[in-house]
Design an enzyme around this catalytic site. Structure first.
Site, PDB file in Angstrom:
ATOM      1  N   HIS A  29       0.834  -1.207   0.000  1.00 39.16           N
ATOM      2  CA  HIS A  29       0.000   0.000   0.000  1.00 39.16           C
ATOM      3  C   HIS A  29       0.873   1.264   0.000  1.00 39.16           C
ATOM      4  CE1 HIS A  29      -4.340  -0.500   0.154  1.00 39.16           C
ATOM      5  NE2 HIS A  29      -4.466   0.725   0.653  1.00 39.16           N
ATOM      6  N   ASN A  86      -4.147   2.708  -4.422  1.00 35.81           N
ATOM      7  CA  ASN A  86      -3.391   1.464  -4.338  1.00 35.81           C
ATOM      8  C   ASN A  86      -4.102   0.303  -5.022  1.00 35.81           C
ATOM      9  OD1 ASN A  86      -1.008   2.133  -2.444  1.00 35.81           O
ATOM     10  ND2 ASN A  86      -2.774   2.985  -1.377  1.00 35.81           N
TER      11      ASN A  86
END
Length: 257
Positions: free
Chosen positions: A184, A190
């Protein structure tokens, strides 16, 4: 093949369970009749459904009318999806490497992330939470992100330079998706990036037919299972158990069949 962050331990188990006929199904992929020289139906599908996974209120039919036929909608309805569509077009013309992934995030993040953080790793702690406020996942600590991403891109280069059967390509494409989303690295975007990387890797290894796959749509249609399989690995980044990743890895072949 020596990898530092992308795990390989489940490969043999995966090869025993992955459906037969993957090569034949992939070879049968083709573009949609709705596509034109200036419009890609499957890029629209990817952009719309990857965005819907993240909660965007957009419908495929409306977006096609906007993108293909020029039907006007309010900018807030289409702008993030337009950004992602442009990002997929960018990826389709360029090699998969760190520099281009950074540029891809700048494109998809135009209306998602503050300009100063487009293409830059976060320096804040990152938590993924449920709609009712429960913490679902704690991402890599910010101090670890640069090192983890350096390992990720090193492994990505190794994988791209290693000959492999189509089943192995799908295995590692899913892991590229999974490892990236677990790190992430961005402040936002993401999931969109991870799903793009998965398909980008497939296209680099198998050719342009990979862009005709509807993996983002499949993940959206099975979004409860998708998130359940992501959660299987654990709550804390440094305690993730990739030995539990097989259900997630076996999802991608469904997008071909």
């Amino acid at each position: 093949m020596q990898l530092t962050i992308i795990p390989t331990t489940l490969l043999q188990s995966y090869l025993l369970e992955v459906p037969k006929g993957l090569q034949e199904a992939f070879d049968a992929l083709h573009d949609a009749p709705l596509s034109t020289p200036n419009f890609s139906f499957y890029t629209s599908v990817a952009s719309v459904f990857s965005s819907k996974i993240e909660g965007e209120n957009i419908e495929l039919d409306s977006y096609i009318k906007h993108k293909r036929d020029g039907l006007p909608f309010l900018p807030d309805y289409t702008k993030k999806i337009d950004d992602l569509y442009q990002t997929y077009e960018f990826a389709q013309q360029r090699p998969l490497n760190k520099e281009n992934v950074v540029e891809a995030h700048k494109l998809l993040g135009k209306h998602l992330v503050a300009t100063a953080w487009q293409g830059r790793y976060r320096i804040q702690n990152m938590y993924v939470s449920t709609e009712d406020g429960r913490i679902e996942y704690v991402a890599a600590p910010p101090a670890q992100v640069p090192t983890e991403m350096a390992s990720f891109f090193s492994d990505l280069e190794t994988l791209q330079n290693t000959p492999m059967a189509i089943e192995e390509v799908f295995f590692y494409a899913s892991l590229v998706h999974l490892v990236f989303v677990k790190i992430h690295p961005w402040n936002d975007g993401n999931g969109r990036t991870a799903r793009l990387l998965e398909k980008w890797f497939l296209a680099q290894k198998l050719g342009e037919k990979a862009w005709f796959m509807q993996s983002e749509k499949m993940y959206y249609q099975q979004h409860s299972v998708y998130y359940q399989n992501l959660r299987r690995l654990g709550l804390e980044y440094n305690e993730l158990d990739y030995g539990k990743a097989l259900p997630f890895l076996l999802m991608l072949p469904q997008a071909v069949r």
